[in-house]
Scaffold this motif. Structure first.
Motif, short mmCIF file in Angstrom:
data_model
loop_
_atom_site.label_atom_id
_atom_site.label_comp_id
_atom_site.label_asym_id
_atom_site.label_seq_id
_atom_site.Cartn_x
_atom_site.Cartn_y
_atom_site.Cartn_z
N SER A 1 11.94 -12.42 -17.22
CA SER A 1 12.87 -13.33 -16.55
C SER A 1 13.40 -12.73 -15.25
N SER A 2 13.50 -11.39 -15.18
CA SER A 2 14.01 -10.77 -13.96
C SER A 2 13.71 -9.28 -13.95
N LEU A 3 13.83 -8.69 -12.76
CA LEU A 3 13.74 -7.25 -12.58
C LEU A 3 15.05 -6.79 -11.95
N LEU A 4 15.59 -5.72 -12.46
CA LEU A 4 16.76 -5.10 -11.85
C LEU A 4 16.29 -3.83 -11.18
N LEU A 5 16.47 -3.74 -9.87
CA LEU A 5 16.08 -2.57 -9.10
C LEU A 5 17.35 -1.82 -8.72
N MET A 6 17.34 -0.52 -8.97
CA MET A 6 18.49 0.31 -8.60
C MET A 6 18.01 1.48 -7.77
N ASP A 7 18.70 1.71 -6.68
CA ASP A 7 18.41 2.82 -5.79
C ASP A 7 19.23 4.01 -6.29
N GLY A 8 18.56 5.05 -6.77
CA GLY A 8 19.24 6.21 -7.32
C GLY A 8 19.63 7.23 -6.27
N THR A 9 19.43 6.91 -5.01
CA THR A 9 19.85 7.84 -3.95
C THR A 9 21.33 7.63 -3.67
N GLU A 10 21.81 8.16 -2.59
CA GLU A 10 23.23 8.07 -2.25
C GLU A 10 23.72 6.63 -2.10
N ASN A 11 22.83 5.72 -1.74
CA ASN A 11 23.21 4.32 -1.52
C ASN A 11 23.64 3.62 -2.80
N GLU A 12 22.98 3.91 -3.89
CA GLU A 12 23.23 3.32 -5.21
C GLU A 12 23.24 1.79 -5.15
N ASP A 13 22.34 1.21 -4.36
CA ASP A 13 22.23 -0.24 -4.26
C ASP A 13 21.59 -0.80 -5.53
N VAL A 14 21.95 -2.05 -5.84
CA VAL A 14 21.39 -2.75 -6.99
C VAL A 14 20.91 -4.11 -6.51
N VAL A 15 19.69 -4.47 -6.90
CA VAL A 15 19.10 -5.75 -6.52
C VAL A 15 18.51 -6.37 -7.78
#
Length: 162
Positions: free
Chosen positions: A54-68
């Motif tokens: 149904s979906s993918l959760l992408l997380m940036d594990g660098t300093e940004n810590e963005d979530v998409v």
């Protein structure tokens, strides 16, 4: 004198046997048997039906810590197709020296199916929630992390709904 001579012979035999055993377990053939090669397609893609996702959760594990959160079928297929070509080799543990980590959570209609950690495009950890297993792999072919990075910073940020 005979006892000391026997002791020396036993010590020499133990040393030789130890060297043989160490060489045996360090050989490439044995390592390949103990840690066989596989693919992302075999470890993940073939274990889930495409319609299950149904979906993918992408997380940036660098300093940004963005979530998409990706719910668009084309974006989901793009990520999974990019990963499907990866050749993987099981390893007992991956080094803890990564500079870039990306987390991908593959969610089904009602539950989490897989969790992936990509480290520096060289290592991957796959958590299979259905089989309750975690396995670490070395990525044997080249993988361009830009295929995942492109989803960050383009206004794609969503609050995690997984």
């Amino acid at each position: 004198m005979k006892k000391s001579f026997r002791s020396v012979i036993y010590v020499i035999l133990i040393i030789i046997l130890t060297i043989v055993v160490i060489n045996f377990f360090n050989s490439a053939e044995i390592k390949n048997r103990m840690f066989p090669n596989t693919t992302f397609k075999k470890e993940v893609t073939e274990k889930i039906e495409n319609k299950e996702i149904s979906s993918l959760l992408l997380m940036d594990g660098t300093e940004n810590e963005d979530v998409v959160t990706l719910k668009n079928r084309a974006d989901i297929d793009y990520i999974l197709d990019s990963l499907a070509v990866l050749n993987l080799k099981k390893v007992s543990e991956s080094p803890d020296t990564s500079k870039e980590d990306y987390y991908i959570n593959i969610k089904g209609q009602t539950e989490n199916l897989f969790s992936l950690i990509l480290s520096d495009s060289k290592y991957m950890v796959i958590t299979d929630f259905k089989n309750n297993s975690v396995q670490q792999y070395e990525i044997e072919n080249d993988f361009d992390l830009n295929k995942i990075k492109k989803f960050f910073g383009n206004g794609n940020k969503n609050s995690p709904s997984l």
